[in-house]
Design a protein around this motif. Structure first.
Motif, short mmCIF file in Angstrom:
data_model
loop_
_atom_site.label_atom_id
_atom_site.label_comp_id
_atom_site.label_asym_id
_atom_site.label_seq_id
_atom_site.Cartn_x
_atom_site.Cartn_y
_atom_site.Cartn_z
N ARG A 111 27.73 -52.80 -0.36
CA ARG A 111 26.96 -52.32 -1.43
C ARG A 111 25.63 -53.08 -1.61
O ARG A 111 24.22 -52.77 -1.98
CB ARG A 111 27.73 -52.02 -2.72
N PHE A 114 22.72 -53.00 0.79
CA PHE A 114 21.87 -51.99 0.56
C PHE A 114 21.00 -51.67 -0.44
O PHE A 114 19.77 -51.63 -0.54
CB PHE A 114 22.85 -50.63 0.70
N GLU A 115 21.82 -52.29 -1.67
CA GLU A 115 20.88 -52.41 -2.80
C GLU A 115 19.54 -53.29 -2.75
O GLU A 115 18.56 -52.86 -3.26
CB GLU A 115 21.80 -53.02 -3.79
N LEU A 118 17.98 -52.24 1.53
CA LEU A 118 18.22 -51.07 2.29
C LEU A 118 18.98 -51.03 3.85
O LEU A 118 18.86 -49.96 4.26
CB LEU A 118 16.62 -50.53 2.66
N LEU A 120 22.16 -50.66 5.58
CA LEU A 120 23.43 -50.03 5.42
C LEU A 120 24.47 -50.02 6.35
O LEU A 120 24.26 -49.46 7.48
CB LEU A 120 22.97 -48.47 4.90
N THR A 133 17.15 -45.72 6.75
CA THR A 133 17.51 -45.47 5.35
C THR A 133 16.30 -45.50 4.43
O THR A 133 16.35 -45.59 3.37
CB THR A 133 18.60 -46.69 4.80
N TRP A 138 17.02 -41.70 0.09
CA TRP A 138 17.84 -42.82 0.05
C TRP A 138 17.51 -43.93 -1.04
O TRP A 138 18.41 -44.43 -1.58
CB TRP A 138 17.53 -43.77 1.31
N GLU A 139 16.06 -43.87 -1.55
CA GLU A 139 15.72 -44.36 -2.53
C GLU A 139 16.54 -44.05 -3.96
O GLU A 139 16.88 -44.99 -4.73
CB GLU A 139 14.26 -44.72 -2.80
N ARG A 142 19.89 -45.67 -3.85
CA ARG A 142 20.01 -46.96 -3.98
C ARG A 142 19.91 -47.33 -5.66
O ARG A 142 20.60 -48.11 -6.06
CB ARG A 142 18.92 -47.73 -3.30
N SER A 203 14.24 -55.41 -3.49
CA SER A 203 14.82 -55.93 -4.68
C SER A 203 13.96 -56.28 -5.97
O SER A 203 13.09 -57.34 -5.61
CB SER A 203 15.83 -56.82 -4.20
#
Length: 284
Positions: A111, A114-115, A118, A120, A133, A138-139, A142, A203
């Motif tokens: 998780r 990915f956060e 991106l 995954l 992704t 996808w965003e 997220r 991020s």
């Protein structure tokens, strides 16, 4: 256990350390956390790791270059999640954790990666992985993970994906020193970036990202160009011994917890690294 010098601490840490020694304050509890070293093979530069520089406003380790990761979310342990690869019990054996914590750690690893990037580590089947992704959908997913309006299990289920635990490998275990005001019991994983995916600068906790050779990152820390916490520095120094992602993933690892301690040495406060973690810890 004998210790070696590690990182010089700011003056206020000495005061906190003296307060702890005198029994005026107690250490804060640790929180389980997961960190993932995302790796790739570059045709010119060889083995590289993806790193983020934490923004200066962060309460913990501002300005440090780190790997993607973060603390466990209470819903990371949901048993309904689609899962492929080693069982939570096997991960628990690798990391010295019970089955519930091990499940939470693996889910937090997927998780948080990915956060923050991106990347995954999941796919439509146990033998496949998502190859791209990028895009608004996808965003939105997220963001929903970030604001906790959906759990990892809900996200994967809605997209018909299974978590690919077999793409991760256990690497290390570090515990934040008792003198810190935020403390984490962090397990380190390594993983190859899936083919077709791109690690992104997404991020809000980071103001810069970079793919870097582990040895180059260590050298930048030596020159004072990069700030690296001891666990990050030690991990990069270890990875510098490997030529390819495949070599890293094939490495046999025995995971033992390393817990740096705050010590007053020659009148200054230092964060010192346990001797059993010092073999790959470079002198700055």
């Amino acid at each position: 256990m004998s210790m070696i010098k590690g990182l010089k601490l700011p003056a206020e840490m000495r005061e906190r350390l003296e307060d702890m020694r005198a029994g005026r304050i107690d250490p804060v509890p640790v929180r389980d956390a997961a960190t993932v070293v995302v790796l790739r093979d570059h045709p010119e530069h060889g083995l590289q790791a993806f790193m983020l520089r934490r923004v200066a406003s962060m309460a913990f380790a501002p300005g440090a270059y780190v790997f993607p990761g973060g603390s466990v979310d209470p819903r990371d342990g949901e048993a309904s999640i689609g899962w492929a690869g080693p069982s939570p019990r096997a991960w628990g054996e690798a990391f010295g954790a019970d089955e519930t914590v091990a499940r939470e750690l693996v889910c937090a690893a997927v998780r948080e990666t990915f956060e923050e990037t991106l990347v995954l580590l999941a796919g439509p089947t146990p033998g496949s992985v998502v190859d791209d992704t990028r895009g608004d959908a996808w965003e939105a997913d997220r963001q929903a993970l970030l604001d906790r309006s959906q759990s990892l299990a809900q996200f994967l289920d809605r997209r018909g994906l299974v978590l690919r635990a077999d793409l991760l490998r256990p690497w290390a275990h570090w515990i934040t020193p008792e003198v810190e005001t935020r403390r984490y019991d962090t397990r380190f994983f390594v993983a190859a970036i899936p083919e077709g995916q791109r690690a992104g600068d997404v991020s809000t906790e980071a103001d810069r990202v970079a793919w870097v050779r582990p040895a180059d990152a260590v050298e930048r820390a030596r020159r004072g160009e990069w700030f690296l916490l001891p666990p990050t520095l030690a991990t990069l120094a270890e990875l510098a011994d490997y030529a390819t992602v495949a070599d890293v993933l094939a490495a046999e690892r025995t995971i033992v917890p390393h817990a740096p301690q705050a010590k007053i040495i020659d009148g200054e406060a230092y964060l010192v690294v346990p001797e059993d973690a010092a073999e790959h810890y470079p002198t700055l």
